[in-house]
Each structure stands twice: as structure tokens, then as C-alpha cells.
Design a protein around this motif. Structure first.
Motif, PDB file in Angstrom:
ATOM      1  N   GLN A 250     -19.426   5.266  -6.767  1.00 56.55           N
ATOM      2  CA  GLN A 250     -18.475   4.388  -6.089  1.00 56.55           C
ATOM      3  C   GLN A 250     -17.502   5.279  -5.328  1.00 56.55           C
ATOM      4  O   GLN A 250     -17.185   6.395  -5.764  1.00 56.55           O
ATOM      5  N   HIS A 251     -17.021   4.798  -4.176  1.00 54.12           N
ATOM      6  CA  HIS A 251     -16.152   5.613  -3.323  1.00 54.12           C
ATOM      7  C   HIS A 251     -14.671   5.276  -3.528  1.00 54.12           C
ATOM      8  O   HIS A 251     -14.325   4.147  -3.845  1.00 54.12           O
ATOM      9  N   ILE A 252     -13.828   6.304  -3.282  1.00 60.79           N
ATOM     10  CA  ILE A 252     -12.378   6.077  -3.211  1.00 60.79           C
ATOM     11  C   ILE A 252     -12.009   6.041  -1.738  1.00 60.79           C
ATOM     12  O   ILE A 252     -12.414   6.929  -0.980  1.00 60.79           O
ATOM     13  N   ARG A 253     -11.293   5.045  -1.330  1.00 62.48           N
ATOM     14  CA  ARG A 253     -10.782   4.993   0.034  1.00 62.48           C
ATOM     15  C   ARG A 253      -9.275   4.853  -0.051  1.00 62.48           C
ATOM     16  O   ARG A 253      -8.724   3.777   0.025  1.00 62.48           O
ATOM     17  N   LYS A 254      -8.571   5.976  -0.234  1.00 64.27           N
ATOM     18  CA  LYS A 254      -7.111   5.948  -0.348  1.00 64.27           C
ATOM     19  C   LYS A 254      -6.502   5.757   1.026  1.00 64.27           C
ATOM     20  O   LYS A 254      -6.850   6.460   1.972  1.00 64.27           O
ATOM     21  N   ASN A 255      -5.605   4.794   1.157  1.00 65.24           N
ATOM     22  CA  ASN A 255      -4.927   4.510   2.424  1.00 65.24           C
ATOM     23  C   ASN A 255      -3.491   5.007   2.313  1.00 65.24           C
ATOM     24  O   ASN A 255      -2.699   4.466   1.555  1.00 65.24           O
ATOM     25  N   THR A 256      -3.132   6.010   3.063  1.00 66.01           N
ATOM     26  CA  THR A 256      -1.928   6.772   2.771  1.00 66.01           C
ATOM     27  C   THR A 256      -0.641   5.975   2.903  1.00 66.01           C
ATOM     28  O   THR A 256       0.275   6.167   2.124  1.00 66.01           O
ATOM     29  N   THR A 257      -0.543   5.084   3.879  1.00 70.34           N
ATOM     30  CA  THR A 257       0.748   4.444   4.088  1.00 70.34           C
ATOM     31  C   THR A 257       0.941   3.165   3.300  1.00 70.34           C
ATOM     32  O   THR A 257       2.066   2.799   2.996  1.00 70.34           O
ATOM     33  N   ASP A 258      -0.145   2.451   2.961  1.00 66.59           N
ATOM     34  CA  ASP A 258       0.066   1.265   2.132  1.00 66.59           C
ATOM     35  C   ASP A 258      -0.224   1.560   0.659  1.00 66.59           C
ATOM     36  O   ASP A 258      -0.055   0.715  -0.197  1.00 66.59           O
ATOM     37  N   GLN A 259      -0.656   2.808   0.371  1.00 70.02           N
ATOM     38  CA  GLN A 259      -0.779   3.315  -0.996  1.00 70.02           C
ATOM     39  C   GLN A 259      -1.712   2.487  -1.863  1.00 70.02           C
ATOM     40  O   GLN A 259      -1.523   2.389  -3.070  1.00 70.02           O
ATOM     41  N   ASP A 260      -2.748   1.893  -1.283  1.00 64.86           N
ATOM     42  CA  ASP A 260      -3.752   1.182  -2.059  1.00 64.86           C
ATOM     43  C   ASP A 260      -4.969   2.086  -2.250  1.00 64.86           C
ATOM     44  O   ASP A 260      -4.938   3.252  -1.896  1.00 64.86           O
ATOM     45  N   GLY A 261      -6.054   1.496  -2.765  1.00 66.05           N
ATOM     46  CA  GLY A 261      -7.297   2.231  -2.866  1.00 66.05           C
ATOM     47  C   GLY A 261      -7.487   2.962  -4.166  1.00 66.05           C
ATOM     48  O   GLY A 261      -8.275   3.904  -4.228  1.00 66.05           O
ATOM     49  N   PHE A 262      -6.781   2.610  -5.231  1.00 67.25           N
ATOM     50  CA  PHE A 262      -6.982   3.272  -6.520  1.00 67.25           C
ATOM     51  C   PHE A 262      -8.361   2.945  -7.084  1.00 67.25           C
ATOM     52  O   PHE A 262      -8.820   1.809  -7.029  1.00 67.25           O
ATOM     53  N   LEU A 263      -8.976   3.957  -7.661  1.00 72.21           N
ATOM     54  CA  LEU A 263     -10.214   3.744  -8.384  1.00 72.21           C
ATOM     55  C   LEU A 263      -9.848   3.681  -9.865  1.00 72.21           C
ATOM     56  O   LEU A 263      -9.519   4.688 -10.478  1.00 72.21           O
ATOM     57  N   TRP A 264      -9.854   2.460 -10.418  1.00 65.65           N
ATOM     58  CA  TRP A 264      -9.384   2.270 -11.791  1.00 65.65           C
ATOM     59  C   TRP A 264     -10.537   1.836 -12.695  1.00 65.65           C
ATOM     60  O   TRP A 264     -11.637   1.556 -12.231  1.00 65.65           O
ATOM     61  N   LEU A 265     -10.273   1.783 -13.991  1.00 66.86           N
ATOM     62  CA  LEU A 265     -11.314   1.540 -14.988  1.00 66.86           C
ATOM     63  C   LEU A 265     -11.190   0.130 -15.534  1.00 66.86           C
ATOM     64  O   LEU A 265     -10.353  -0.153 -16.398  1.00 66.86           O
ATOM     65  N   GLU A 266     -12.013  -0.747 -15.001  1.00 69.01           N
ATOM     66  CA  GLU A 266     -11.935  -2.155 -15.377  1.00 69.01           C
ATOM     67  C   GLU A 266     -12.237  -2.365 -16.864  1.00 69.01           C
ATOM     68  O   GLU A 266     -11.651  -3.225 -17.516  1.00 69.01           O
ATOM     69  N   LYS A 267     -13.122  -1.549 -17.436  1.00 73.11           N
ATOM     70  CA  LYS A 267     -13.473  -1.698 -18.842  1.00 73.11           C
ATOM     71  C   LYS A 267     -12.409  -1.132 -19.777  1.00 73.11           C
ATOM     72  O   LYS A 267     -12.505  -1.286 -20.988  1.00 73.11           O
ATOM     73  N   LEU A 268     -11.391  -0.470 -19.206  1.00 74.46           N
ATOM     74  CA  LEU A 268     -10.270   0.047 -20.002  1.00 74.46           C
ATOM     75  C   LEU A 268      -8.971  -0.574 -19.497  1.00 74.46           C
ATOM     76  O   LEU A 268      -7.938   0.072 -19.420  1.00 74.46           O
TER      77      LEU A 268
END
Length: 897
Positions: free
Chosen positions: A260-278
Motif C-alpha cells: 500500500q502507498h503513502i501519499r503525504k500531502n504537505t500542506t493539508d497534512q493528510d495521508g497517514f498510513l495507519w493500522l486499522e486492526k490496531l
């Protein structure tokens, strides 16, 4: 006043003397009256002293009436008299009584201006050097006597509490909770400041709301520290891709079960790759081993950097951000977020990365892409228009023909629109005009997938994530032992447990009466039905909320060794004294000059002194303002793409730290041939050869405009408003923080400058008109030239030769100026040469800032002799910053309350 007068006045300061006043002209003069017994035994001496004293008074009167008064009349009264009061100063009715505080302050002001050559103004008739020096000498002698009088009669004791930063840091040290992620003080009200410092006792008020905050915070800290029972078992977690349900930000090239890819968007600070099972976070606080397999792809992408933002010369990076679901959605920023690790990811090669991190209970690690691309919407629109061959699937299925995204000519667009409507009619319209998410055109999962299948920009590809823990170096934990020591938490052991903890928490041995109160509280709680363990926790909470913990215990007068240990530790570490300081205080040895100096050197070499570097520079140089007025992401994209907000602060902190560790002259702050930059700052400054996030020392031989504080982006950003620059704001910043001569506030009847939005005039033209007002001229002739010297720097510290005017060049910037004493400069380099002639003035300013920060109180006029003495010592010792810190800790002001 002559040396003889000063000596006589000092000799007459005997026990049991009383002071009365009699007038000589308009000046009250001290008259000394001794006890009768002393008059009988010292009659002949008294006669001689009286004759000498009267002779001194005659000398004083002659000097004032023959030299000083005519000097003021000829050179000062015209601008500071009954008809005109430039700078709100009036000297025609100035008392020559230096025991009057208001008069003393004005006389000190006159002496400073004469010493600097700022008065009379350069355009007015100038006195001869001998006449100027004669007046300076007379005022200086009078000031010496007056300061000594006020110092002995006007000292005040200010009760000083720990500010929020100090409280949090102290509790963490006390309870060994340094890695704790949560901040129990986050609900505290902001600390009030005075002269930009947030550790000034008189400003740190205590409210009912704050007291409740202390109670809640203490409970949270104690709960974290009092973990009982067997050591938690180590658990292992494996997370295959996909790690979370991507929703609208699903990448069309994600492959379930693979990556799975991370697409971090610098100015709106979204795009975290988090752990849904945790989602609920880890079940126990502790250290965890985090491992993940990742790959950086498309670092050298086919699109222009100005569109995507990610630097092709920089390696792609991953930050590990710990956060809790209780604070918000984990796919976005939350107030709980703490950076716990960072990595540089190899290009086109999948590798494993590992780090030992601390996680609080309920927290989970998330991966993010700190130097990833700009926001999705502008990228999508611009890329589809300019690179249609990459996005054919997206264009044909997810755009309305003829809209702003459609890249074809109008005629062809119309044909396609009719054809599309004929084929799909309502289904296409309904689907494309779906308003879910952030776009009213489209924002569906399949639409984004279609776009990202064509996108060839930079990505971080993550294959697997593993987490294992918690691990503990010791059990029971150091936090538990900090509270209970080696004793069992029983009622029988309550008193020694409380006494041991209170001695450390109160930073001095706790007296029996206070321990009695705490012990009674624990006993009462136990009698009401609580367990011994819970009752002791209540006692610990009471200690953390006690005035003996919240306030620094500094009796009036000379500090005892315990108070000195605390003043020293909060100055250099922003936290409590360590065991070494406490043992020296207990032995009564800390106040010995040789021991004190050795401890200062030890503390400066300790990593905890980084708090001094960060906190002092933040307040002295106003770095805390950076980020409060962020610049436009369109005009200053690099601020966000390169993470300059953090880099700016680190440059100045690293610069300060280097000067401190190497004991470089404080003149390095005014100009230097080096600084520290990372890749982002290097690009901003135009320096080649530096990439990556690490700070590197660089030569400024080819960039002399960057030498010293005034060329650093942090200073230039903190003294701007994020939109444009103002010579007034920057000029006041220099007066406040470099020259130590803050101007008076503007008169209430003066209208503020209105910005010229058409760009028809320069700021210099506008200020020239502003200074035509008589009430503005006196202050602005001091402020504006200083600010003009920095006009070549834009709102984030980038260099510019012209003012911006839309997409074209505006007027050429004129960075020249002239100071009130006649000193002229043509640009920032020449201005720093002018400042070099004011090193003593800067030394006074820096000394006052350091002294105020170290004592937790503002500098009063009675501190002037102490500051003068420290500046003189500094000059004698070689002007090193480390020397200055040592001298401050051995000064009378620092050693007394």
C-alpha cells in the motif's frame, strides 16, 4: 560626582545612621547624622569628613550649574522642552535629584544617548568631545551613587511558580516519565509573558482553573508512574497490506496482499498510513520494536518540481507519528501526535527498517511521508491539463467534457460531451456529480484510483509492518521506584515513603510539619476505605500540587544553597536539580565560587542544557512566533514542501549552541562566516551541495548577507507577518532584541499605515509620508532605517532584489539608511559593519536578556550597575558566550532574591 564624594558617602554608611535631606538648589542632598556616642569618640574625624563632604557638594553644584545645565539648554531643550517633546521626553524641568526614580531613568537615558552619539541628532549643532565627555562623566558619577541607594532600599521579592513547560519537564524527570507521549498539562491556560519571557514570576499568576489543572495533571502523572503487578507479556503484531481502508485516498496502484502507498500531502497534512486492526492502540505503555518493509519509487518523476513539490535531489523519507484514536481520526493530524522515529528510504529497493519506540497505552504508530507532494487537488488539475497522455482513463471516465480539467479544444470537447450524454445520459451525470468528500465534481474511490493509476509522481510503497512489545529495562519501572523506593506501599511505610519523595520534589528537605500534613491526608484516606496503595497515590498528588513544588522556594536576600541549586537548574535545564546539585547543597558547598563554576560547566555539557538553548532562543529572539502567521502556500510553497518552519528554528538553535559550546565571542550573533543549514534552508539561501534533513555547518564566504542572526530565516520570518515585510516591525525587533532600546508605543491619535494594494508606491515612500507627522518622526528615525536594512529578505527570509508586483518585478529595493548618530549604510552587509561599532550596546542587551531569564524577573533600573559590571567582565575575559553565562551565575543579582 567626584571620586572623593563617592568615597565619603561610602565611608559614612555606618550602623544605625539615619538619613535626612536638605536642599542645594533644586537637588536634595543626603545629610548624615550619627549617634551621640559616636560623635564624642570621633569628633575630629567627623569635622574633617564634614569639610570634605561640604567641599564635594560645592563641586557638585558648580559642575551642574556651570557645565550640565548649560549643555542641556544649548543642545537638548529645543527638542525636549516646553514647546516640543520628541520621543515624549522633556528635559527643561528635569530634576537633578537622582534619588527620584523617574529622574534617574531620564538621566540614564541621556547618558546612553550621549555615549552612542545619538544625541544631539546628526543634523543639529554638535558639542565638542570634551564638553560631551564632561556631561557624561558627571551623570555617570551621579548614577553610581543613586543606584547604590536604590539597590539597598528598593529590592522586592517576587514569588515565582514553574511555568507549564518547566512543570511538565520537572514531573517527567521526577517520576522518570521522559518518554511519555501524552501531555497532562495541555489543558493548562497559556502562561502570561512579560517582555516576551514566559518564566517571569510577576506574570505567572495562579487561578482556580490552573489549580484544577494541577490536580488533574498530577492524577494523570501518578497513574502513569504507579503500575503494579507482574511485568506485561510481550506481544507480536503482524500487519499485511492493506493497512487501512483508504476511502477517497485509495491509490489506484495499491495491491491488496502485497503493498500500500503513502501519499503525504504537505500542506493539508493528510495521508497517514495507519493500522486499522490496531485502532484502539497498544494495550500497555512501554517500549516497542517497530519494523516495516518499504520502498521509495519515482523520486525522479517526470513532472516539474514546482507542480509536485517533492525535491528530486532529496531522498524520500518516512516519519513515524504516534497518535491516539481518542484525539481524532488517525488518517489526519491530532493533538496527540508525537514524532517517534524517522527514516530515509532507499530508491527502488524494498528494505526493512527498524526502530525502538515508546508508545503510551492506546497509541499506535502511523507512517507518513514528510517530503511528499503538495495537496492532491492542485496536482490533479494541473497534471491532467498538462500531461493528458498519462491520464486517459481518468479523462474519459471521470471528467465532464468541457469542464476546467478537460484538456481538449472546445470544439472536440463539445462533440465528446454530446456523445457521452447520448450514451450514458443520467448515469454519467449522477455518478460524476457525486458530492461526497472534498470535491463537488468527483471524489469517489474509483475516480481517485483512475487518476493515481496514471500518476507517476513520488510514492512510498509499504509491504509489511511488524510491532512487538512492550519491553522494559527494569520491573518495577524506574517511575514506580521513584515513588516508593524499596519499600512496600503499606500504611506502616507511608511516612518514610512520603518524606523521601517530598525531599526530592520540594528540592530541599521537607520539614516535619509538612510531612505531618501529608501523612494525615494518607491516613484519613485509608480510614475512609481506600487501600494503602490508593491512599499513597493521593499523597503523591498532593505533593505535586503543593506550593513547595509548584513555586521555587527563594527566601529574600542571599540564596541558600538549595535555592541556588534550583535557580541554577531551572536556568540551564528548565527542570529540577539533579542528585549532584542536591548533595552539594546539603553540604553547603554549592555557593563556593569554584564549586559553582564547576557545576555550571558540568551542566552546560549535559544534554539537558539543550532546554536552555531552545527556551532562551525561543523567547529572546521571538522564535515562538514562527508558525503563528503561516505564509501563503501559493507564494511560498517551499515553506511547506521543505518543512522550513522546523528547519528555521533548528538553524538558530544549532547556531546558538555552537557559539555556546565553543565559547565564541558574542559578536558572532551580529555577524559570522558560518551557519547551519539542511537541504531546505540551503535551497532557500542558494547554497549548493547540501541535501537531506540533517543540519550541516556551511561557510558563508560567498553569502556574507547571511552571517549572524539577521541573515537567518527564523529571525526574518518571526519579524514578518507571513504576507509581506514591514520595516517598522523588523526595526522594532532589532531595537528590542539586538540593541536593547525598545521604542515607546505609538501615540493613540496616529493612524496606522494603510497598505498600497496597487503597488504604486514603495514602503519607503509610504513611511517618508508617515514621518512627516511630528509625533512620528522622533521614533521612526530610529526604527525605520534598521528595518530597511533587512528589506532584501522576503517574509520567509528568501533573498529578493525587487518588490513583488504580481508575476512581474516591482520597484528595486533600497536597503540603505542612516542612523540618528549619522552612521550610514548601503545594504545589509554595510549595516552589519555599523552594528559592529555597537558591540557594547549589544552586550548590554544580551546580558539583560540572559539575566532576566536566569532570575525569572524583569531587569529593573537598579540592576544597571550589575549589568555594567557583567559587560565589563565580559570584555576583560574575551567576550565568549560561555564566559557570560558563568559570570551571570556568579553575579550578585543571580545569587540574591
Amino acid at each position: 560626582m567626584s571620586h572623593e564624594k563617592s568615597k565619603v558617602a561610602n565611608d559614612l554608611r555606618v550602623p544605625s545612621l539615619s538619613l535626612s535631606l536638605w536642599a542645594l538648589g533644586d537637588r536634595p542632598v543626603p545629610f548624615v547624622k550619627l549617634h551621640t556616642s559616636r560623635l564624642k569618640t570621633n569628633c575630629s574625624i567627623l569635622v574633617v569628613l564634614s569639610l570634605l563632604f561640604l567641599n564635594t557638594l560645592r563641586t557638585y553644584a558648580d559642575t551642574y550649574h556651570d557645565t550640565v545645565a548649560p549643555f542641556l539648554e544649548e543642545y537638548c531643550i529645543q527638542c525636549h522642552g516646553p514647546e516640543k517633546q520628541k520621543g515624549d521626553r522633556r528635559y527643561d524641568n528635569l530634576k537633578s535629584d537622582f534619588l527620584d526614580k523617574d529622574a534617574l531613568i531620564l538621566w540614564q537615558d541621556i547618558a546612553d544617548l550621549l555615549n552612542l552619539g545619538d544625541m544631539p541628532p546628526e543634523e543639529e549643532t554638535q558639542p565638542s568631545p570634551d564638553d560631551r565627555q564632561a556631561v557624561i562623566n558627571w551623570i555617570t558619577d551621579e548614577l553610581t551613587i543613586a543606584y547604590e541607594h536604590h539597590k539597598s532600599s528598593d529590592r522586592k521579592t517576587v514569588l515565582r511558580r514553574l511555568n507549564r513547560y518547566e512543570y511538565n519537564r520537572t514531573v517527567r524527570d521526577l517520576l522518570h516519565l521522559q518518554p511519555l507521549l501524552i501531555d497532562p498539562t495541555e489543558s493548562f491556560p497559556p502562561d502570561e509573558t512579560e517582555e516576551n519571557f514566559n518564566n517571569i514570576g510577576s506574570a505567572l499568576i495562579t487561578s482556580d482553573f490552573l489549580l484544577q489543572g494541577y490536580l488533574d495533571a498530577a492524577e494523570s502523572y501518578i497513574e502513569q508512574a504507579t503500575r503494579q503487578g507482574p511485568e506485561p507479556e510481550v506481544q507480536s503484531y503482524q500487519f499485511p497490506a492493506p493497512f487501512y481502508t483508504a476511502g477517497n485516498r485509495w491509490d489506484g496502484k495499491d495491491v491488496a496482499g502485497e503493498f500500500q502507498h503513502i501519499r503525504k500531502n504537505t500542506t493539508d497534512q493528510d495521508g497517514f498510513l495507519w493500522l486499522e486492526k490496531l485502532e484502539q492502540g497498544v494495550p500497555e505503555s512501554g517500549y516497542y520494536k517497530l519494523r516495516f518493509k518499504a520502498q521509495a519509487i519515482n523520486r525522479e518523476y517526470p513532472y516539474p518540481e514546482r507542480i509536485v513539490g517533492t525535491r528530486k535531489s532529496e531522498p524520500l523519507r518516512v516519519d513515524v507519528i504516534a497518535g491516539s484514536r481518542e484525539y481524532g481520526e488517525l488518517e489526519s493530524r491530532t493533538s496527540s501526535d508525537r514524532k517517534v522515529a524517522d527514516f530515509i528510504i532507499a530508491d527502488e529497493s524494498s528494505e526493512w527498517y527498524e526502530s525502538r519506540i515508546w508508545l503510551d497505552k492506546g497509541f499506535q504508530p502511523r507512517l507518513t511521508f514528510p517530503n511528499g507532494p503538495n495537496r492532491v487537488k492542485p496536482i490533479r488539475k494541473t497534471l491532467v491539463r498538462n500531461y493528458p497522455d498519462h491520464f486517459q482513463e481518468f479523462i474519459h471516465n471521470w471528467t465532464i467534457p468541457g469542464d476546467g480539467l478537460y484538456p481538449y479544444p472546445i470544439e472536440e470537447a463539445e462533440v465528446r460531451r454530446i456523445e457521452a450524454e447520448a450514451q450514458k445520459i443520467a448515469t454519467v451525470v449522477g455518478r460524476v456529480l457525486d458530492t461526497q468528500g472534498t470535491s463537488n465534481k468527483f471524489n469517489r474511490r474509483d475516480g481517485w484510483a483512475a487518476f493515481y493509476r496514471g500518476y507517476e509522481g513520488p510514492r512510498i510503497r509499504v509491504f509489511e509492518i511488524e510491532l512487538e512489545g512492550p519491553y522494559f529495562e527494569d520491573w518495577p519501572t524506574p517511575s514506580y521506584r521513584a515513588l516508593f523506593g524499596d519499600k512496600e506501599p503499606t500504611i506502616e511505610n507511608a511516612r518514610p515513603i512520603l518524606e523521601r519523595f517530598a525531599d526530592v520534589a520540594f528540592r530541599r528537605p521537607a520539614d516535619d510539619a509538612k510531612i505531618d500534613v501529608l501523612h494525615e491526608l494518607v491516613l484519613s484516606s485509608h480510614q475512609s476505605g481506600k487501600s494503602a496503595f490508593e491512599s499513597l497515590k493521593i499523597g503523591f498528588r498532593a505533593i505535586l500540587c503543593s506550593p513547595d513544588f509548584i513555586y521555587l522556594q527563594e527566601p529574600e536576600g542571599r540564596l541558600d544553597d538549595y535555592a541556588l541549586a534550583s535557580r541554577l537548574s531551572y536556568f540551564l535545564w528548565s527542570t529540577q536539580p539533579d542528585q549532584t546539585l542536591r548533595e552539594l547543597a546539603k553540604a553547603g558547598a554549592l555557593s563556593r565560587p569554584d564549586v559553582l563554576k564547576a557545576q555550571v560547566l558540568r551542566m552546560l555539557d549535559d544534554k539537558r542544557s539543550q532546554a536552555f538553548t531552545e527556551q532562551f532562543t525561543s523567547r529572546w529572539l521571538e522564535l515562538y512566533k514562527i508558525g503563528t502567521m503561516p505564509p501563503s502556500d501559493k507564494e511560498f510553497m517551499s515553506y511547506y514542501v521543505d518543512g522550513l518552519e522546523g528547519s528555521m528554528k533548528r538553524e538558530t538553535q544549532t547556531f546558538f549552541r555552537y557559539i555556546l559550546e565553543n565559547n565564541l565571542p558574542i559578536s558572532s550573533f551580529l555577524d559570522s562566516d558560518f551557519t547551519f543549514v539542511d537541504g531546505g534552508l540551503a535551497r532557500l539561501y542558494g547554497i549548493n551541495g547540501v541535501t537531506g534533513p540533517a543540519m550541516q555547518k556551511v561557510s558563508l564566504a560567498s553569502f556574507p548577507q547571511r552571517g549572524g542572526l539577521l541573515g537567518q530565516a527564523s529571525i526574518l520570518t518571526a519579524s514578518a507577518n507571513g504576507i509581506d515585510t514591514s520595516p517598522i516591525i523588523r526595526g522594532i525587533w532589532i531595537l528590542d532584541n539586538i540593541l536593547g532600546a525598545p521604542p515607546a508605543p505609538p501615540p493613540p491619535d496616529v493612524e496606522p499605515l494603510e497598505p498600497d494594494i496597487r503597488g504604486s508606491t514603495t514602503i519607503r515612500d509610504q513611511l517618508d509620508k508617515h514621518r512627516e507627522l511630528e509625533t512620528c518622526y522622533e521614533c521612526h528615525r530610529k526604527i525605520d532605517p534598521l528595518g530597511f536594512a533587512l528589506e532584501n529578505f522576503d517574509p520567509i527570509g528568501g533573498w529578493r532584489d525587487h518588490y513583488p508586483r504580481g508575476n512581474s518585478k516591482g520597484p528595486l529595493i533600497d536597503a540603505s539608511g542612516q542612523l540618528p548618530n549619522g552612521d550610514q549604510f548601503s545594504d545589509i552587509k554595510a549595516f552589519k559593519s555599523v552594528l559592529a561599532n555597537r558591540q557594547e550596546q549589544f552586550a548590554h542587551c544580551l546580558t539583560e536578556k540572559l539575566l532576566a531569564y536566569s532570575m525569572g524577573r524583569t531587569i529593573e533600573f537598579t540592576d544597571r550597575p550589575e549589568v555594567n559590571n557583567l559587560v565589563e567582565q565580559l570584555s576583560d575575559s574575551g567576550s565568549g558566550l560561555r564566559d557570560l553565562v558563568i559570570q551571570i551565575t556568579q553575579s550578585e543579582a543571580f545569587l540574591t532574591k
